[in-house]
Design an enzyme around this catalytic site. Sequence first.
Site, PDB file in Angstrom:
ATOM      1  N   TRP A 169      -5.407   4.098  -0.900  1.00  0.00           N
ATOM      2  CA  TRP A 169      -6.406   4.842  -1.678  1.00  0.00           C
ATOM      3  C   TRP A 169      -7.656   5.192  -0.879  1.00  0.00           C
ATOM      4  CZ3 TRP A 169     -10.673   1.934  -1.288  1.00  0.00           C
ATOM      5  CH2 TRP A 169     -10.551   0.537  -1.247  1.00  0.00           C
ATOM      6  N   ALA A 195      -1.266   6.190  -3.712  1.00  0.00           N
ATOM      7  CA  ALA A 195      -1.919   5.091  -4.430  1.00  0.00           C
ATOM      8  C   ALA A 195      -2.202   5.506  -5.866  1.00  0.00           C
ATOM      9  CB  ALA A 195      -3.220   4.716  -3.727  1.00  0.00           C
ATOM     10  N   PRO A 227       3.717  -2.507  -7.769  1.00  0.00           N
ATOM     11  CA  PRO A 227       4.761  -3.469  -8.162  1.00  0.00           C
ATOM     12  C   PRO A 227       6.008  -2.833  -8.770  1.00  0.00           C
ATOM     13  CG  PRO A 227       2.595  -4.207  -8.886  1.00  0.00           C
ATOM     14  CD  PRO A 227       2.430  -2.790  -8.424  1.00  0.00           C
ATOM     15  N   GLY A 246      -2.004  -0.308   4.060  1.00  0.00           N
ATOM     16  CA  GLY A 246      -2.659  -1.045   2.988  1.00  0.00           C
ATOM     17  C   GLY A 246      -2.971  -2.463   3.424  1.00  0.00           C
ATOM     18  N   GLU A 269       0.647  -0.491   8.730  1.00  0.00           N
ATOM     19  CA  GLU A 269      -0.738  -0.409   9.215  1.00  0.00           C
ATOM     20  C   GLU A 269      -1.568  -1.147   8.179  1.00  0.00           C
ATOM     21  OE1 GLU A 269      -4.279   0.000   9.416  1.00  0.00           O
ATOM     22  OE2 GLU A 269      -4.070   2.079   8.762  1.00  0.00           O
ATOM     23  N   LEU A 270      -2.047  -2.349   8.555  1.00  0.00           N
ATOM     24  CA  LEU A 270      -2.572  -3.291   7.565  1.00  0.00           C
ATOM     25  C   LEU A 270      -4.058  -3.569   7.789  1.00  0.00           C
ATOM     26  CD1 LEU A 270       0.541  -5.663   7.618  1.00  0.00           C
ATOM     27  CD2 LEU A 270       0.119  -3.692   6.131  1.00  0.00           C
ATOM     28  N   CYS A 303      -9.878   0.278   7.247  1.00  0.00           N
ATOM     29  CA  CYS A 303      -9.146  -0.839   7.853  1.00  0.00           C
ATOM     30  C   CYS A 303      -9.719  -1.209   9.207  1.00  0.00           C
ATOM     31  CB  CYS A 303      -7.670  -0.485   7.969  1.00  0.00           C
ATOM     32  SG  CYS A 303      -7.384   1.080   8.818  1.00  0.00           S
ATOM     33  N   ILE A 401     -13.620  -7.661   3.887  1.00  0.00           N
ATOM     34  CA  ILE A 401     -14.474  -7.405   2.717  1.00  0.00           C
ATOM     35  C   ILE A 401     -14.183  -6.040   2.112  1.00  0.00           C
ATOM     36  CG2 ILE A 401     -16.865  -7.207   1.912  1.00  0.00           C
ATOM     37  CD1 ILE A 401     -17.654  -9.141   4.169  1.00  0.00           C
TER      38      ILE A 401
END
Length: 501
Positions: A169, A195, A227, A246, A269-270, A303, A401
């Site tokens: 998002w 998203a 989910p 995400g 990609e986290l 990110c 954060i």
Amino acid sequence: MSSSGTPDLPVLLTDLKIQYTKIFINNEWHDSVSGKKFPVFNPATEEELCQVEEGDKEDVDKAVKAARQAFQIGSPWRTMDASERGRLLYKLADLIERDRLLLATMESMNGGKLYSNAYLNDLAGCIKTLRYCAGWADKIQGRTIPIDGNFFTYTRHEPIGVCGQIIPWNFPLVMLIWKIGPALSCGNTVVVKPAEQTPLTALHVASLIKEAGFPPGVVNIVPGYGPTAGAAISSHMDIDKVAFTGSTEVGKLIKEAAGKSNLKRVTLELGGKSPCIVLADADLDNAVEFAHHGVFYHQGQCCIAASRIFVEESIYDEFVRRSVERAKKYILGNPLTPGVTQGPQIDKEQYDKILDLIESGKKEGAKLECGGGPWGNKGYFVQPTVFSNVTDEMRIAKEEIFGPVQQIMKFKSLDDVIKRANNTFYGLSAGVFTKDIDKAITISSALQAGTVWVNCYGVVSAQCPFGGFKMSGNGRELGEYGFHEYTEVKTVTVKISQKNS
């Protein structure tokens, strides 16, 4: 056009009408199988913008079936010249450029992104990335290999097949293009889940995909929740690859589902907790500004956010003073309003998480220099916040954060700061500020991160591979390396009567 070559910022659309709210399969618009819809909001006002069809497993199944049909041997997509695939991507880029104002306004309204950033940065990046990917379409090639014996051997780089792509998002349109551009350039078909907070620009792009002339089933877009729709993609037995941007938490679930189903290929990609190291010899004005934007850009919802600033002891107090002064300059408000320089967080869940982490910083002994709380009566706004005297064991120094919160730590030696910078589960990016080229190269080589910026931060381009070490992900996106993630290499060996060198 400004003198720098950057387009002037046009007046945003005030009468934006949301046309596309359905599921896009086979170049057609569909209601959800269940009949369910879900609300989409403006995070600056908390007002509902529209209702969007809610896809789940049954809708994903329909989309996968369409994508598989489009990928069949002999289909229009599989028999299309690679250069023609490139032409379609160039056409899509042109259509996005045509609708740039609409898409930027929509991205700002739905995602809380500053309109100027959406128009000048995100849309510009999308258009450039698509054109970069278009140029690669007929340049992905194998090689001949001189094996022993009377054989002729060559390799083919073939598309993987049906690719599931799950979009975040924070950069809905940019990440959509990062996913579909390389996948389509290589000849794959895709099932995309945007998203649930920000599906609107992806659905508008779906209409442009049809207008550009992509065959039915090549691109399918199924809005829905993680989910349900996201899980259906991750565990689907007829999806050959899944790509996700995400959180690390969800990335683990996706990799687990891929392993338990058909061992589909996975790129992730986290999250990150990226260090930014400022040496005493650095250009202080430059370091303060890049470090500031590194964490405050898009309300900290990046990110790659430079969320751990390590500053050499001798310049620490001055760096903190200038950083606080810079953070106090923000004007908060609706991101569509001219003059506003900070918008809202995406939703209440993120807003509450950020405020909780700010409170933890206060309780654990960090010094609150500015900000530290919510702002306004409507919308999910958080004051730009700076903490000094932060130590490595504090939650704000360890946890991602994803908000406008800067942590500034102190260091004495290079060996010490390298160890501290690497003491994290994450490894997405890092920054180094120094005028000493030897130190710059030594530190950048030692840092465990997929990207290291020297005397700058957050410079991302379609030509460069992007991705993380450790728990910041697997694989790379963009650059030549990014295209390898969307092909399988096949070796073909032919027996011949006589080999000649």
